[in-house]
Write a protein that holds these residues in place. Structure first.
Motif, PDB file in Angstrom:
ATOM      1  N   ASN A   2       0.834  -1.193   0.000  1.00 22.07           N
ATOM      2  CA  ASN A   2       0.000   0.000   0.000  1.00 22.07           C
ATOM      3  C   ASN A   2       0.874   1.250   0.000  1.00 22.07           C
ATOM      4  O   ASN A   2       1.847   1.347   0.743  1.00 22.07           O
ATOM      5  CB  ASN A   2      -0.893  -0.047   1.247  1.00 22.07           C
ATOM      6  CG  ASN A   2      -1.910   1.041   1.262  1.00 22.07           C
ATOM      7  OD1 ASN A   2      -1.586   2.193   0.994  1.00 22.07           O
ATOM      8  ND2 ASN A   2      -3.122   0.690   1.597  1.00 22.07           N
ATOM      9  N   GLY A   3       0.539   2.216  -0.826  1.00 18.77           N
ATOM     10  CA  GLY A   3       1.321   3.441  -0.938  1.00 18.77           C
ATOM     11  C   GLY A   3       1.422   4.197   0.364  1.00 18.77           C
ATOM     12  O   GLY A   3       2.462   4.763   0.695  1.00 18.77           O
ATOM     13  N   ARG A   4       0.336   4.219   1.114  1.00 19.44           N
ATOM     14  CA  ARG A   4       0.368   4.931   2.390  1.00 19.44           C
ATOM     15  C   ARG A   4       1.284   4.230   3.378  1.00 19.44           C
ATOM     16  O   ARG A   4       1.958   4.871   4.171  1.00 19.44           O
ATOM     17  CB  ARG A   4      -1.036   5.065   2.960  1.00 19.44           C
ATOM     18  CG  ARG A   4      -1.858   6.046   2.159  1.00 19.44           C
ATOM     19  CD  ARG A   4      -3.191   6.238   2.774  1.00 19.44           C
ATOM     20  NE  ARG A   4      -3.920   7.256   2.028  1.00 19.44           N
ATOM     21  CZ  ARG A   4      -5.150   7.593   2.268  1.00 19.44           C
ATOM     22  NH1 ARG A   4      -5.811   7.013   3.239  1.00 19.44           N
ATOM     23  NH2 ARG A   4      -5.736   8.516   1.556  1.00 19.44           N
ATOM     24  N   LEU A   5       1.305   2.916   3.302  1.00 20.18           N
ATOM     25  CA  LEU A   5       2.204   2.174   4.170  1.00 20.18           C
ATOM     26  C   LEU A   5       3.640   2.524   3.831  1.00 20.18           C
ATOM     27  O   LEU A   5       4.452   2.768   4.719  1.00 20.18           O
ATOM     28  CB  LEU A   5       1.966   0.668   4.019  1.00 20.18           C
ATOM     29  CG  LEU A   5       2.933  -0.241   4.775  1.00 20.18           C
ATOM     30  CD1 LEU A   5       2.857   0.020   6.271  1.00 20.18           C
ATOM     31  CD2 LEU A   5       2.629  -1.686   4.474  1.00 20.18           C
ATOM     32  N   LEU A   6       3.962   2.576   2.567  1.00 18.23           N
ATOM     33  CA  LEU A   6       5.314   2.940   2.158  1.00 18.23           C
ATOM     34  C   LEU A   6       5.676   4.342   2.627  1.00 18.23           C
ATOM     35  O   LEU A   6       6.772   4.583   3.110  1.00 18.23           O
ATOM     36  CB  LEU A   6       5.451   2.838   0.640  1.00 18.23           C
ATOM     37  CG  LEU A   6       5.417   1.436   0.072  1.00 18.23           C
ATOM     38  CD1 LEU A   6       5.382   1.466  -1.440  1.00 18.23           C
ATOM     39  CD2 LEU A   6       6.592   0.638   0.550  1.00 18.23           C
ATOM     40  N   PHE A   7       4.729   5.267   2.487  1.00 19.44           N
ATOM     41  CA  PHE A   7       4.951   6.639   2.927  1.00 19.44           C
ATOM     42  C   PHE A   7       5.260   6.665   4.426  1.00 19.44           C
ATOM     43  O   PHE A   7       6.213   7.300   4.869  1.00 19.44           O
ATOM     44  CB  PHE A   7       3.720   7.480   2.604  1.00 19.44           C
ATOM     45  CG  PHE A   7       3.847   8.917   2.959  1.00 19.44           C
ATOM     46  CD1 PHE A   7       3.227   9.419   4.079  1.00 19.44           C
ATOM     47  CD2 PHE A   7       4.576   9.778   2.163  1.00 19.44           C
ATOM     48  CE1 PHE A   7       3.335  10.748   4.404  1.00 19.44           C
ATOM     49  CE2 PHE A   7       4.686  11.107   2.477  1.00 19.44           C
ATOM     50  CZ  PHE A   7       4.062  11.599   3.611  1.00 19.44           C
ATOM     51  N   TRP A  68      -1.706  15.641   6.092  1.00 22.71           N
ATOM     52  CA  TRP A  68      -2.488  14.409   6.156  1.00 22.71           C
ATOM     53  C   TRP A  68      -1.697  13.235   6.733  1.00 22.71           C
ATOM     54  O   TRP A  68      -2.191  12.109   6.771  1.00 22.71           O
ATOM     55  CB  TRP A  68      -2.982  14.047   4.759  1.00 22.71           C
ATOM     56  CG  TRP A  68      -3.876  15.085   4.185  1.00 22.71           C
ATOM     57  CD1 TRP A  68      -3.522  16.121   3.364  1.00 22.71           C
ATOM     58  CD2 TRP A  68      -5.276  15.220   4.404  1.00 22.71           C
ATOM     59  NE1 TRP A  68      -4.616  16.878   3.068  1.00 22.71           N
ATOM     60  CE2 TRP A  68      -5.719  16.350   3.685  1.00 22.71           C
ATOM     61  CE3 TRP A  68      -6.207  14.492   5.138  1.00 22.71           C
ATOM     62  CZ2 TRP A  68      -7.038  16.759   3.678  1.00 22.71           C
ATOM     63  CZ3 TRP A  68      -7.528  14.901   5.126  1.00 22.71           C
ATOM     64  CH2 TRP A  68      -7.924  16.024   4.406  1.00 22.71           C
ATOM     65  N   ALA A  69      -0.493  13.469   7.205  1.00 20.01           N
ATOM     66  CA  ALA A  69       0.394  12.380   7.631  1.00 20.01           C
ATOM     67  C   ALA A  69      -0.222  11.500   8.712  1.00 20.01           C
ATOM     68  O   ALA A  69      -0.140  10.270   8.633  1.00 20.01           O
ATOM     69  CB  ALA A  69       1.733  12.937   8.094  1.00 20.01           C
TER      70      ALA A  69
END
Length: 85
Positions: A2-7, A68-69
């Motif tokens: 998931n992109g958010r997980l990577l972020f 939004w972090a």
């Protein structure tokens, strides 16, 4: 992944890099948004998170993404947002 997980992982790895033991050499340069985070967002998130698309906020710049972090962290932990959301 998931992109958010990577972020979140990039930001967490930056935080942990400062807490390393003294025997571990420090990275030569700290992570940056444009060099380290933006490519992950481009690959995994910006398909939806850009103006005119399904994502509720844009993730094209640090200024757009940083507020939004905390929400992103929760979404990654709970699996709320998936690619193609």
């Amino acid at each position: 992944m998931n992109g958010r997980l990577l972020f979140a992982l990039v930001f967490l790895s930056a935080a942990f890099s400062f807490a390393q033991s003294p025997s571990t050499p420090a990275p030569s340069t700290p992570p940056t948004f444009s060099k380290d985070v933006a490519p992950i967002l481009q690959k995994n998130c910006q398909v939806c998170h850009r103006p005119g698309e399904a994502g509720p906020f844009s993730m094209l710049t640090y200024e757009q993404t940083r507020p939004w972090a905390m929400l992103m962290k929760v979404d990654v932990q709970t699996g709320r947002c998936r690619r193609g959301c």
